[in-house]
Motif scaffolding. Structure first.
Motif, short mmCIF file in Angstrom:
data_model
loop_
_atom_site.label_atom_id
_atom_site.label_comp_id
_atom_site.label_asym_id
_atom_site.label_seq_id
_atom_site.Cartn_x
_atom_site.Cartn_y
_atom_site.Cartn_z
N GLU A 40 62.85 -60.87 -5.08
CA GLU A 40 63.61 -61.60 -4.09
C GLU A 40 65.02 -61.93 -4.55
O GLU A 40 65.91 -62.17 -3.74
N ASP A 41 65.21 -61.92 -5.87
CA ASP A 41 66.56 -62.20 -6.38
C ASP A 41 67.54 -61.07 -6.08
O ASP A 41 68.75 -61.28 -6.15
N ASP A 44 75.01 -61.62 11.29
CA ASP A 44 74.13 -60.59 10.74
C ASP A 44 74.04 -59.46 11.75
O ASP A 44 73.55 -59.64 12.86
N VAL A 99 67.58 -59.35 -3.17
CA VAL A 99 67.79 -59.25 -1.72
C VAL A 99 69.16 -59.82 -1.39
O VAL A 99 69.49 -60.94 -1.80
N ILE A 100 69.97 -59.02 -0.67
CA ILE A 100 71.32 -59.46 -0.30
C ILE A 100 71.22 -60.31 0.96
O ILE A 100 70.76 -59.86 2.01
N ARG A 101 71.64 -61.52 0.84
CA ARG A 101 71.60 -62.44 1.97
C ARG A 101 73.00 -62.62 2.52
O ARG A 101 73.97 -62.68 1.75
N PRO A 102 73.15 -62.66 3.85
CA PRO A 102 74.49 -62.83 4.43
C PRO A 102 75.07 -64.18 4.07
O PRO A 102 74.35 -65.16 3.89
N ALA A 103 76.37 -64.20 3.96
CA ALA A 103 77.05 -65.46 3.65
C ALA A 103 76.97 -66.40 4.83
O ALA A 103 76.76 -66.00 5.98
N LYS A 104 77.16 -67.67 4.55
CA LYS A 104 77.12 -68.66 5.62
C LYS A 104 78.28 -68.46 6.58
O LYS A 104 79.41 -68.27 6.14
N ASP A 131 70.77 -52.18 7.72
CA ASP A 131 70.56 -52.08 6.28
C ASP A 131 71.51 -51.02 5.73
O ASP A 131 71.52 -49.88 6.18
#
Length: 202
Positions: A84-85, A96, A87-92, A100
Motif C-alpha cells: 500500500e505504500d 481524479d 500506491v499513488i494517491r491523488p493530491a488534495k 491508471d
C-alpha cells in the motif's frame, strides 16, 4: 598695583584648576568601555553566564570544519514497507480522472457531440428570416425542327428551297413562314438558315 595683580593671578589659577578637573571627568566618562566593566566569565550553568553559550561554541566548531556527530539508527526503528505504500494517491484538491498511468489499454473515447439540426428551409412554418429571391424564369425552348432540307433550284440571286415534312414537299423562299413556327432566314446552295417565330434573331 602689585596687590591687584596677585589677586587676579589667584583667580585665574583657581579657574584653570576647575576646568582641568571638568576636562578629566569628561574624558573618563566618554572613554570607550569606560562606563561599564565586562562581565566575568564563569563555568557553564553558573549565574551570569549566557544560556546557550555552549551551543554557540559547538556550532562555531562545526562551522570551522569539525565533523558532526552521526546518529546511529537501530534496525527496530526502520519501518516495514507494505504494497500500500507504493500506491499513488491523488493530491488534495486535485480531480481524479480515474485513469491508471500503468494501464496499456486505450482509454474509452468520448462520444462525438451531437450535431446541431439544420435550420428549417424557406417555406417551413419554423423558418425565420427573409425569403430568398425567386428563381429566374426559365428560358423558353424553341420548337424542334420537324422537316429536312432537300435542295435548291431557281435563279442564283433568288433561289428556291425545297423542304420535305413526312410525305409532303414544299418550295419556299427567304422570308416565308413555315408551319406557323419557323421563319426561313436565308437560302444557300447546300444549306438554309431557319429562325423561330417569337424569338430573337440570335
Amino acid at each position: 598695583m602689585a596687590i591687584r595683580t596677585a589677586v587676579g593671578s589667584r583667580k585665574q589659577a583657581v579657574l584653570l584648576g576647575v576646568l582641568g578637573i571638568v576636562l578629566v571627568l569628561a574624558v573618563v566618562k566618554w572613554r570607550p568601555g569606560g562606563g561599564a566593566s565586562p562581565p566575568a566569565a564563569g563555568p557553564p550553568g553558573a549565574p551570569g553566564s549566557r544560556p546557550g553559550a555552549q551551543a554557540a561554541l559547538e556550532e562555531t566548531g562545526s562551522a570551522r570544519g569539525a565533523r558532526p556527530r552521526v546518529r546511529e539508527v537501530s534496525p527496530d526503528e526502520v519501518p516495514i514497507l507494505s504494497p500500500e505504500d507504493f500506491v499513488i494517491r491523488p493530491a488534495k484538491g486535485s480531480a481524479d480522472s480515474g485513469r491508471d498511468l500503468f494501464d496499456l489499454r486505450e482509454p474509452t473515447k468520448r462520444p462525438p457531440p451531437t450535431p446541431a439540426p439544420p435550420p428549417p428551409p424557406p417555406g417551413d412554418t419554423r423558418f425565420v428570416g427573409p425569403l430568398p429571391p425567386p428563381p429566374p424564369s426559365p428560358t423558353p425552348k424553341p420548337p424542334d425542327v420537324t422537316f429536312k432540307f432537300v435542295g435548291t433550284f431557281g435563279p442564283k440571286g433568288h433561289p428556291i428551297a425545297v423542304i420535305q415534312q413526312g410525305d409532303l414537299v414544299y418550295n419556299v423562299r427567304a422570308g416565308d413562314v413555315l408551319f406557323d413556327k419557323f421563319v426561313l432566314r436565308s437560302v444557300g446552295y447546300e444549306s438554309i438558315e431557319v429562325g423561330f417565330v417569337g424569338f430573337a434573331d440570335t
